[in-house]
Design an enzyme around this catalytic site. Structure first.
Site, short mmCIF file in Angstrom:
data_model
loop_
_atom_site.label_atom_id
_atom_site.label_comp_id
_atom_site.label_asym_id
_atom_site.label_seq_id
_atom_site.Cartn_x
_atom_site.Cartn_y
_atom_site.Cartn_z
N VAL A 66 -26.46 35.77 -77.32
CA VAL A 66 -26.07 36.22 -78.67
C VAL A 66 -26.13 37.74 -78.71
CG1 VAL A 66 -26.58 36.16 -81.14
CG2 VAL A 66 -26.99 34.12 -79.74
N LYS A 72 -23.09 31.14 -82.01
CA LYS A 72 -24.17 32.14 -82.01
C LYS A 72 -25.06 32.01 -83.25
CE LYS A 72 -21.55 35.29 -79.08
NZ LYS A 72 -20.66 36.47 -79.01
#
Length: 398
Positions: free
Chosen positions: A126, A199
């Site tokens: 992420v 994410k």
């Protein structure tokens, strides 16, 4: 200490470069050298500085007891899951940059890691080089996280920035992004918001401690955003950003990925080009923002190697992150409240009949009206626009 890399593409080769470039400082920080012993890839790389390391069968790495740390940078769920699972079961810790794998199999892989007293970590999954995972799991554990707002896809942020600056339309700027290598030949995962969705699912899993299914998150991309939308945004003193959002509503979290109209006082307003940023609100800290390169070989590799140092310091010791396989039930997205910017072909009298208090944001276009609603639930808004008809586009206000 011996390590292996699975997948020698942009990120995998970047990891090898960081390990070589920073080998002395890494040895100092770990307490011993970190040596790359294997690189798994089906392709040949004649003349590569690490040519002697290449293997084509992952089981060679599995069988080598000297290898304690494995990097997975292959992408996709399979065969990455099979390979990573085998490494963990063989007593090797794994770090990955693969958000598809983490979003789909993260909880399961962490359970396997715990069972075998090793670790599965994923800082680079992420935000590329932005250190957001460890920030949430180590630095902000004294806070209740009330909201996360993230620009976490460089492709879409680049496209929206250029649409805003140059007045380009979506198709034009997508072609440019593809020609520059910022967008894939098939850009669907980026432009339709699926990458950002995975994410925010990962980040929400970390703050809830349970497994958030990315399929449960309402997701809209940028493919319907036009140059005209940006003209309205400018007239309102706002910008349009694709934001992945997780917000605590009562005792539950609501998640969504969508374009939002943001004001200059919102920190995400100023994030442009291919850069990423994650804004986090804690009940004690308040708002903080983490900004940096969300993609690219060396920024992402930097996060991966940071994970490798962590793993090297915790060999044969499982470090609990707190993400179980129990499914997390997100709050009902139709009960979220927003103000909405609407472009419609309806008359002002019909708009006011349906929405009562509205603010107009007109560009004096002959065939449409732009207006902003008062705050209301998603369900109520959908009922009212269905009754109004003639809707051209809708963007939420942040």
């Amino acid at each position: 200490m011996k390590a292996a890399i699975m997948g020698y593409g942009t990120i995998g080769s970047g990891v090898a470069k960081v390990l070589e470039t920073n080998k002395d400082i890494l040895a100092e920080r770990i307490g011993e050298p970190l040596e790359l012993k294997y690189i798994l890839d089906l392709r040949d790389f004649p003349g590569d500085p690490n040519e002697k390391c290449f293997v084509k069968d992952y089981k060679e790495i599995v069988k080598d007891k000297d290898v304690k740390i494995v990097v997975e940078t292959m992408g996709g769920v399979e065969p990455a899951f099979t390979f990573v699972k085998a490494m963990l079961e063989a007593g090797k810790s794994v770090t990955t940059s693969n958000k598809a794998l983490v979003a789909d199999k993260g909880a399961e892989l962490m359970q396997i890691a715990e069972k075998h007293n090793v670790n599965f970590v994923f800082e680079a999954a992420v935000g590329g080089g932005i250190p957001i995972i460890r920030t949430l799991t180590a630095c902000l554990t004294g806070d209740v996280i009330e909201e996360i707002d993230a620009i976490c896809n460089g492709t879409t942020n680049y496209m929206l920035t250029n649409m805003e600056q140059f007045g380009s339309d979506y198709a034009e700027i997508l072609a440019e992004a593809q020609s520059l290598g910022y967008a894939e030949k098939d850009p669907t995962a980026d432009v339709e918001g699926f990458d950002s969705c995975r994410k925010i699912a990962i980040l929400t899993s970390l703050i809830t401690g349970k497994n958030v299914d990315f399929n449960d998150i309402p997701t809209e991309g940028i493919s319907k955003i036009s140059a005209t939308d940006f003209k309205y945004a400018k007239a309102m003193g706002r910008s349009i950003k694709l934001i992945a959002r997780s917000v605590k509503v009562g005792d539950k979290y609501a998640c969504r990925v969508a374009p939002y109209l943001v004001k200059p006082e919102n920190m995400l307003y100023h994030v442009s080009g291919v850069m990423n940023a994650v804004s986090v609100k804690g009940n004690m800290l308040g708002e903080s923002m983490y900004y940096g390169a969300g993609a690219g070989a060396l920024p992402t590799a930097s996060a991966v190697v940071g994970d490798m140092v962590f793993l090297a310091k915790n060999v044969d010791k499982y470090v609990k992150i707190g993400w179980t396989s129990e499914k997390y039930q997100l709050s009902d997205p139709t009960q979220e409240q927003f103000r909405y910017f609407v472009r419609a072909t309806a008359s002002q009298s019909n708009i006011e009949n349906e929405f009562e208090n509205v603010e107009y944001a007109n560009l004096d276009l002959d065939d449409e009206v732009g207006f902003i609603t008062s705050e209301m639930t998603e369900r109520e808004f959908n009922e009212r626009i269905a009754a109004l008809g003639g809707i051209i586009s809708v963007i939420r206000l942040a």
